[in-house]
Design a protein around this motif. Structure first.
Motif, PDB file in Angstrom:
ATOM      1  N   ASP A   1       0.536  -1.299  -0.005  1.00  0.00           N
ATOM      2  CA  ASP A   1      -0.076  -0.302  -0.181  1.00  0.00           C
ATOM      3  C   ASP A   1       0.981   1.336   0.210  1.00  0.00           C
ATOM      4  OD1 ASP A   1      -2.788   1.119   0.487  1.00  0.00           O
ATOM      5  OD2 ASP A   1      -2.200   1.836   1.940  1.00  0.00           O
ATOM      6  N   THR A   2       1.711   1.191   0.294  1.00  0.00           N
ATOM      7  CA  THR A   2       2.896   2.067   0.551  1.00  0.00           C
ATOM      8  C   THR A   2       3.318   2.893  -0.705  1.00  0.00           C
ATOM      9  OG1 THR A   2       5.069   1.106   1.231  1.00  0.00           O
ATOM     10  CG2 THR A   2       4.040   2.003   3.381  1.00  0.00           C
ATOM     11  N   SER A   3       3.342   1.744  -1.367  1.00  0.00           N
ATOM     12  CA  SER A   3       4.209   1.975  -3.183  1.00  0.00           C
ATOM     13  C   SER A   3       2.915   2.024  -4.568  1.00  0.00           C
ATOM     14  CB  SER A   3       5.587   1.139  -3.270  1.00  0.00           C
ATOM     15  OG  SER A   3       5.163   0.353  -3.063  1.00  0.00           O
TER      16      SER A   3
END
Length: 417
Positions: free
Chosen positions: A17-19
């Motif tokens: 989800d972060t990237s």
């Protein structure tokens, strides 16, 4: 049991989800946790306990097809491109998740009050269960000896009939009593077959556990149950329909891949072998019983060698440790030491430690009852072993006598021909 044992792993993709991108790697399952390791970097991106999972679902959307989602606390983890299939991974993860929830609830209830007495009670209860399982196997073995004796008695009766028939054939045709020599009341066979079927229906179940069943291909995975009898083992699906039953004589080998996974196989000549791969969170409870029943047919592979050694070594010193602990702890109840709280200047930690090392009167009574049951089981097992020794001596004598009679009658028949 080592919590770092890898039960299974699958190649898949994980949505980071972060990237905002998918990362390829491997999803791994251990007895207590789920992990995901990136393929290129080897970085551990996901690592959470099974007890922290709230939900496992099969989902799909316009952008994500054939995905598996795991809701861990307030975080939703997405896995896709699962191999060999999404259903296989879902069935295995759901099985271990449910079993972990059931075991963790029991562990939390037991952890509310952990004392030396409860630890000792747990040890004795485990020993009692193991002895009861052994007694069931021994009882079935005694029934087999009884069945052999009935068969030998029937053979001796048939030998008597054959002897009379041969005597009639050997006697002259003018002998007036020749037609009456062989006439004797014959035993009715339906009674014997009814006895055998009744004993089979009354056969006791040693243990029953939920399993994940794999037959031939990895894509054919479904939940079911494994039932262990004294005479063999039975595999059923989730609807309690029998998939296959292995009698003890039909099993050619059992391979223990890990403490949680085994393969049962029956070999055939001229056609494919019958083989089932069974995976279960409760398999460590079954393997010691299988090792006792199929000692010459069970094989521990490389990943299970540590479990084989760990499963045997505690049993060697089990009796010594139990009785040493019982002597010390029960002595603390009968002859309690002087109260530590009355001594001034002692640390409160030391006082609490001494309280934990003592056992209450209720725990002592429970231990006494379990020890009485263990003693009764041990005496019954000893009596059954003595009875089976006598039965073996009788079987040996009957076999020798039947062999001599058969040889004698073979010689008589050769003379007639």
């Amino acid at each position: 049991m080592n919590e770092d044992i890898r039960i299974h792993s699958w190649p898949c993709s994980y949505y980071l989800d972060t990237s905002k991108q998918w990362v390829s790697g491997r999803l791994s399952l251990t007895p207590v946790a789920i992990k995901f390791t990136a393929g290129k970097t080897g970085e551990l991106l996901v690592n959470f306990h099974l007890s922290s999972i709230s939900e496992i679902k099969k989902e799909s959307s316009n952008l994500i097809f054939s995905s598996l989602t795991i809701l861990e606390k307030n975080t939703k983890h997405w896995f896709s491109s699962l191999q060999p299939s999404r259903n296989v991974v879902f069935n295995i993860l759901e099985h271990f998740w449910r079993e972990q929830l059931l075991s963790s609830q029991g562990a939390e209830a037991a952890a509310l009050q952990t004392t030396k007495g409860k630890e000792l009670t747990g040890l004795l209860t485990g020993s009692q269960k193991r002895l009861e399982d052994t007694a069931k196997v021994l009882h079935y073995q005694g029934e087999q000896f009884d069945s052999i004796m009935r068969g030998l008695n029937k053979i001796e009766g048939d030998m008597d009939v054959a002897d009379r028939l041969l005597t009639e054939l050997e006697s002259p045709s003018w002998w007036p009593f020749s037609s009456k020599l062989w006439k004797a009341p014959l035993e009715t066979k339906p009674k014997e077959t009814a006895t055998v079927s009744d004993s089979k229906n009354q056969e006791g179940i040693i243990i029953k556990i939920p399993v994940i069943i794999t037959h031939r291909t990895d894509s054919n995975v479904k939940p079911g149950k494994l039932t262990l009898f004294a005479s063999g083992l039975e595999i059923r699906d989730c609807n309690s329909q029998v998939i296959h039953r292995f009698e003890s004589k039909d099993v050619d080998d059992i391979r223990v891949h890990t403490p949680y996974e085994i393969t049962v196989r029956q070999r055939f000549i001229g056609k494919p072998d019958t083989s089932y791969r069974l995976l279960s969170a409760k398999m460590p409870e079954v393997i010691p019983i299988l090792e006792m029943q199929f000692s010459k047919k069970i094989q521990f592979l490389e990943d299970a060698l540590g479990f084989a050694g760990a499963g045997k070594s505690p049993q060697v010193d089990l009796g010594t440790s139990i009785w040493q602990a019982a002597t010390g702890l029960l002595g603390g109840v009968v002859q309690p030491s002087s109260p530590v709280g009355c001594r001034e200047g002692m640390d409160s930690d030391h006082v609490q430690l001494q309280k934990q090392e003592k056992i209450s009167q209720e725990e002592a009574k429970e231990l006494k009852q379990i020890l009485k049951k263990l003693k009764g089981l041990a005496l019954e097992t000893e009596a059954e072993l003595e009875r089976q020794d006598e039965a073996l001596d009788s079987i040996t004598t009957s076999v020798d006598r039947a062999t001599l009679n058969i040889d004698k009658q073979n010689r008589r028949m050769k003379k007639l021909t």
